[in-house]
Design an enzyme around this catalytic site. Structure first.
Site, PDB file in Angstrom:
ATOM      1  N   SER A  16      37.731  14.981  67.020  1.00 34.27           N
ATOM      2  CA  SER A  16      38.482  15.788  67.988  1.00 34.27           C
ATOM      3  C   SER A  16      39.679  15.075  68.601  1.00 34.27           C
ATOM      4  CB  SER A  16      37.543  16.256  69.104  1.00 34.27           C
ATOM      5  OG  SER A  16      36.535  17.048  68.555  1.00 34.27           O
ATOM      6  N   LYS A  65      24.718  18.423  73.564  1.00 31.91           N
ATOM      7  CA  LYS A  65      24.997  19.871  73.546  1.00 31.91           C
ATOM      8  C   LYS A  65      23.960  20.665  74.338  1.00 31.91           C
ATOM      9  CE  LYS A  65      27.619  19.973  69.228  1.00 31.91           C
ATOM     10  NZ  LYS A  65      27.781  20.538  67.890  1.00 31.91           N
ATOM     11  N   GLY A 126      18.459  21.122  63.305  1.00 32.70           N
ATOM     12  CA  GLY A 126      19.014  20.460  64.487  1.00 32.70           C
ATOM     13  C   GLY A 126      20.001  21.335  65.231  1.00 32.70           C
ATOM     14  N   GLY A 127      20.926  20.684  65.938  1.00 29.93           N
ATOM     15  CA  GLY A 127      21.887  21.375  66.792  1.00 29.93           C
ATOM     16  C   GLY A 127      22.797  22.336  66.041  1.00 29.93           C
ATOM     17  N   ALA A 128      23.269  21.956  64.868  1.00 33.32           N
ATOM     18  CA  ALA A 128      24.172  22.845  64.125  1.00 33.32           C
ATOM     19  C   ALA A 128      23.413  24.046  63.565  1.00 33.32           C
ATOM     20  CB  ALA A 128      24.850  22.067  62.998  1.00 33.32           C
ATOM     21  N   ARG A 148      12.116  18.983  56.975  1.00 27.72           N
ATOM     22  CA  ARG A 148      11.176  17.915  56.595  1.00 27.72           C
ATOM     23  C   ARG A 148      10.028  17.870  57.573  1.00 27.72           C
ATOM     24  NH1 ARG A 148      14.630  13.176  58.304  1.00 27.72           N
ATOM     25  NH2 ARG A 148      14.656  14.666  59.997  1.00 27.72           N
ATOM     26  N   THR A 149      10.302  18.291  58.819  1.00 28.68           N
ATOM     27  CA  THR A 149       9.352  18.013  59.897  1.00 28.68           C
ATOM     28  C   THR A 149       8.818  19.249  60.607  1.00 28.68           C
ATOM     29  OG1 THR A 149      11.275  17.794  61.320  1.00 28.68           O
ATOM     30  CG2 THR A 149      10.348  15.758  60.459  1.00 28.68           C
ATOM     31  N   TYR A 210      32.041  17.235  56.536  1.00 27.59           N
ATOM     32  CA  TYR A 210      33.442  17.275  56.102  1.00 27.59           C
ATOM     33  C   TYR A 210      33.928  15.910  55.637  1.00 27.59           C
ATOM     34  CZ  TYR A 210      33.552  15.991  61.019  1.00 27.59           C
ATOM     35  OH  TYR A 210      33.289  15.400  62.223  1.00 27.59           O
ATOM     36  N   GLY A 231      32.771  21.467  55.715  1.00 27.14           N
ATOM     37  CA  GLY A 231      32.799  21.868  57.120  1.00 27.14           C
ATOM     38  C   GLY A 231      34.134  21.714  57.819  1.00 27.14           C
TER      39      GLY A 231
END
Ligand code: NAP
Length: 257
Positions: A16, A65, A126-128, A148-149, A210, A231
């Site tokens: 960013s 986040k 996860g977050g994304a 996986r978990t 990315y 991405g």
């Protein structure tokens, strides 16, 4: 001077700051600054605002986040729903939280979507993944999370393990989105564990990574005739969306991500 910035930890590989510094320079925007705030604890969040009187907006990245949400005075409906905020605007001394990953993902996926992409696999939980889930729900695309978990214990109750990815399953799930960091620089020789021989020209493989621009996951897909994307476009769109939010005359939360 108007100041913007990014909180997260660590921020050494962040995109960013470079993006906005280049943008301000290129568009000849004077009196603007974009600063990294690599805070080791979310308890340092209030301090940033206290010390930076000209700070008007922040982006938020891993691992904050979710942790940043209790610090907001107002949160958009999407932030409340998916429990993830990656863009904050200060307005009248109050903090407004948004999620621009959602629009970044939705707009970047749109040009590649085909009518037969009715079933999707989301690799990682996860977050994304929560932003991706939100968009797929909105688009009425059925999806399974692959973990996986967290198999069988996800919030939405639809997570499966990588062992469950059979050729038969992949013949139905033609949209595959990698939200895991597997294959990201420097581990460019790694790839998500899929039966790649089952990928066809009907498949679209979207890697949120990315760097590198073409991951091994994408290369394997291309070799099977699939369409692929990385991405980078999502990243650009979410950054421009943050810029738009920071520059609206009022911070409307209705109809905002
Ligand atoms: P995260 O919260 O750390 O989650 C990633 C998920 O991937 C984990 O919850 C985990 O799910 C799975 N995972 C982690 N390590 C793994 C491994 N070694 N093997 C298999 N699965 C693994 O990270 P995130 O914030 O969601 O970000 C994930 C990726 O998306 C990163 O590469 C990030 O750069 C990229 N991203 C890109 C954009 C963009 O604009 N392009 C935006 C956000 C994120 P399970 O434990 O359930 O397997």
């Amino acid at each position: 001077m108007r100041q913007f910035g990014l909180i997260g930890y660590p921020l050494s590989h962040s995109f960013s700051q470079g993006y906005f510094t280049e943008k301000f320079l290129h568009e000849n925007e004077k009196g603007l600054q974009y600063t990294n705030f690599p805070i080791a604890s979310i308890n340092d969040f209030d301090d940033i605002w206290l010390k930076q009187a000209n700070l008007q907006g922040l982006n938020v990245t891993i691992p904050y986040k979710k942790l940043v949400i209790p610090f907001l005075h107002h949160a958009s409906s999407v932030v409340k729903k998916i429990n993830a905020c990656n863009c904050i605007r200060k307005y009248n001394n109050e903090l407004y939280g948004y999620n621009t990953d959602v629009i970044g993902f939705e707009k970047s996926l749109a040009p590649f979507l085909q009518p037969h992409h009715t079933h999707a696999l989301i690799l990682g939980t996860g977050g994304a993944a929560v932003a991706v889930e939100w968009v797929l729900q909105k688009l009425n695309i059925n999806y399974l999370l692959v973990s996986r978990t967290n198999a069988d214990s996800s919030e939405s109750g639809n997570a499966i393990s990588y062992d469950a990815l059979t050729t038969e399953l992949l013949s139905q799930y033609t949209l595959i989105i990698n939200t895991s960091p597997v294959g990201m620089y420097p581990d460019v020789d790694e790839l998500p564990s899929l039966p790649y021989a089952a990928i066809t020209a009907q498949h679209h493989l979207y890697d949120l990574i990315y760097n590198p621009a073409e991951t091994l996951f994408m290369k394997k897909g291309l070799a099977q005739g699939a369409t692929v994307q990385n991405g980078l476009n999502m990243l650009h769109i979410q950054a421009e969306e943050s810029w738009r939010i920071w520059n609206t005359s009022t911070p409307p939360l209705e109809n905002e991500n």
